[in-house]
Design a protein around this motif. Sequence first.
Motif, PDB file in Angstrom:
ATOM      1  N   UNK A  70       0.807  -1.228   0.000  1.00 16.88           N
ATOM      2  CA  UNK A  70       0.000   0.000   0.000  1.00 16.88           C
ATOM      3  C   UNK A  70       0.835   1.272   0.000  1.00 16.88           C
ATOM      4  N   UNK A  71       2.156   1.107  -0.026  1.00 12.61           N
ATOM      5  CA  UNK A  71       3.036   2.268  -0.061  1.00 12.61           C
ATOM      6  C   UNK A  71       3.184   2.962   1.276  1.00 12.61           C
ATOM      7  N   UNK A  72       2.814   2.299   2.353  1.00 14.71           N
ATOM      8  CA  UNK A  72       2.869   2.903   3.676  1.00 14.71           C
ATOM      9  C   UNK A  72       4.157   2.581   4.423  1.00 14.71           C
ATOM     10  N   UNK A  73       4.853   1.539   4.002  1.00 17.28           N
ATOM     11  CA  UNK A  73       6.124   1.148   4.617  1.00 17.28           C
ATOM     12  C   UNK A  73       7.127   0.848   3.511  1.00 17.28           C
ATOM     13  N   UNK A  74       8.359   1.325   3.703  1.00 13.67           N
ATOM     14  CA  UNK A  74       9.469   1.040   2.793  1.00 13.67           C
ATOM     15  C   UNK A  74      10.426   0.094   3.520  1.00 13.67           C
ATOM     16  N   UNK A  75      10.642  -1.078   2.963  1.00 12.99           N
ATOM     17  CA  UNK A  75      11.490  -2.074   3.615  1.00 12.99           C
ATOM     18  C   UNK A  75      12.919  -1.589   3.822  1.00 12.99           C
ATOM     19  N   UNK A  76      13.361  -0.650   2.995  1.00 15.13           N
ATOM     20  CA  UNK A  76      14.739  -0.159   3.079  1.00 15.13           C
ATOM     21  C   UNK A  76      14.846   1.158   3.855  1.00 15.13           C
ATOM     22  N   UNK A  77      13.746   1.595   4.431  1.00 15.18           N
ATOM     23  CA  UNK A  77      13.779   2.815   5.247  1.00 15.18           C
ATOM     24  C   UNK A  77      14.200   2.474   6.666  1.00 15.18           C
ATOM     25  N   UNK A  78      14.844   3.402   7.364  1.00 16.76           N
ATOM     26  CA  UNK A  78      15.138   3.162   8.778  1.00 16.76           C
ATOM     27  C   UNK A  78      13.853   2.938   9.566  1.00 16.76           C
ATOM     28  N   UNK A  79      13.933   2.053  10.544  1.00 13.64           N
ATOM     29  CA  UNK A  79      12.788   1.815  11.423  1.00 13.64           C
ATOM     30  C   UNK A  79      12.333   3.121  12.062  1.00 13.64           C
ATOM     31  N   UNK A  80      13.313   3.994  12.353  1.00 13.08           N
ATOM     32  CA  UNK A  80      12.998   5.262  13.033  1.00 13.08           C
ATOM     33  C   UNK A  80      12.170   6.208  12.173  1.00 13.08           C
ATOM     34  N   UNK A  81      12.063   5.936  10.881  1.00 17.77           N
ATOM     35  CA  UNK A  81      11.160   6.723  10.027  1.00 17.77           C
ATOM     36  C   UNK A  81       9.736   6.642  10.560  1.00 17.77           C
ATOM     37  N   UNK A  82       9.386   5.474  11.060  1.00 13.53           N
ATOM     38  CA  UNK A  82       8.028   5.221  11.537  1.00 13.53           C
ATOM     39  C   UNK A  82       7.941   5.241  13.070  1.00 13.53           C
ATOM     40  N   UNK A  83       9.049   4.959  13.700  1.00 15.44           N
ATOM     41  CA  UNK A  83       9.104   4.809  15.167  1.00 15.44           C
ATOM     42  C   UNK A  83      10.344   5.567  15.629  1.00 15.44           C
ATOM     43  N   UNK A  84      10.257   6.893  15.758  1.00 13.28           N
ATOM     44  CA  UNK A  84      11.444   7.725  16.010  1.00 13.28           C
ATOM     45  C   UNK A  84      12.262   7.302  17.222  1.00 13.28           C
ATOM     46  N   UNK A  85      11.607   6.859  18.284  1.00 13.67           N
ATOM     47  CA  UNK A  85      12.316   6.495  19.508  1.00 13.67           C
ATOM     48  C   UNK A  85      13.271   5.319  19.305  1.00 13.67           C
ATOM     49  N   UNK A  86      13.055   4.545  18.271  1.00 14.76           N
ATOM     50  CA  UNK A  86      13.893   3.367  18.032  1.00 14.76           C
ATOM     51  C   UNK A  86      15.325   3.747  17.665  1.00 14.76           C
ATOM     52  N   UNK A  87      15.548   4.967  17.258  1.00 20.98           N
ATOM     53  CA  UNK A  87      16.887   5.395  16.829  1.00 20.98           C
ATOM     54  C   UNK A  87      17.888   5.480  17.977  1.00 20.98           C
TER      55      UNK A  87
END
Length: 379
Positions: A84-101
Amino acid sequence: MVDVHGTHDPRFAGVRDALAEQLDSGEELGAAIAVDIDGDLVVDIWGGHRNAARTRPWERDTIVNVWSTTKEITALAILILVERGLVDLHAPVSTYWPEFAQNGKADIEVRHLMAHTSGVSGWDQPFSVPDMYDWDKSVEHLARQAPWWEPGTASGYHAQNQGHLLGEIVRRVTGRHLKQFVADEIAAPLGVDLQIGAGPEDDDRIAEIIPPPPLDLDLSSVSPDSPMVRTFTGPAASAAAANTIEWRRADMGALNGHTNARALVRTMSAISRGGAVDGVNLLSDKTIDHIFDEQARGVDLVLGVPLRWGIGFGLPEPATLPYLPDERICFWGGWGGSMTIMFPLQKMTISYVMNRMAPGIIGSDRSAAYSRAILAAAG
């Protein structure tokens, strides 16, 4: 002789015989096997009992905790978001979950979580099984900790926490917890008896889990700082916990899927059948191709055996699962032996679930026997 119920195409009689043999021997307590070939349910069989006392038969609508076979459902959920274009497998996890960085994890990508290469394969101690039931506590803990090896360099099986890691991405992107997303976007459209966890209305039909013999694994000889020890002790797994109400009500996309072989085979046939199941379009060929993009191959840092990982699923590794042809196949299974395998070239999907857990983590002698019988019959 134990009765085997259900239906099968005559050419798969050997599969029914294999299940009957395992039930008669007592190796199986209760189990179900299903095979789908391009939408045709050629095997849908079950037998045995759903409790250790053998007073309750395994029935058509019996469901069971399928342990890490749940990870396939969670991977499918992420792939739907990719579609659906909502998640990019090659994007950092922190793109969606900033605290994970935090703590050196800024460059970990979604695909690293999907392929068990992120370096975050468990929780830093102290952390217990009941702690996994608390979603906010679990994901905040994971966001704070540092990776246990250099991300992307090797796989280390994310045994108990992968569902929390990927589930938090689902929650941040959709506003829904993983179990709700699976209910809304997978189970309901496909009309399948499949859920993360289980509701009170299902308690009477859930098969009792019979724990396996202890793992043949001497952790005392391994460095306490190794990913293997840290994963298996963070937290220490408990098979008996799966029989508790607290476990059933939790949202653990790596561990507590409750379903049966029929539902699993229909759900995962989305991969074998090119993304669509009877008019329900979940994935495109392009998204399915991501699964077969090899991310890691070698001795897994946690399980200590050779594994080959695509994105979200295991790929054939003859050294570990010699009965699987080395072709375009993807699979995963659960502690004790449950397994679902997708064969896109043949448009075939096979699934096996049970309640008496066998030794080991990747398949079992029983799942191997059933798989061989199915492959022999399918030609």
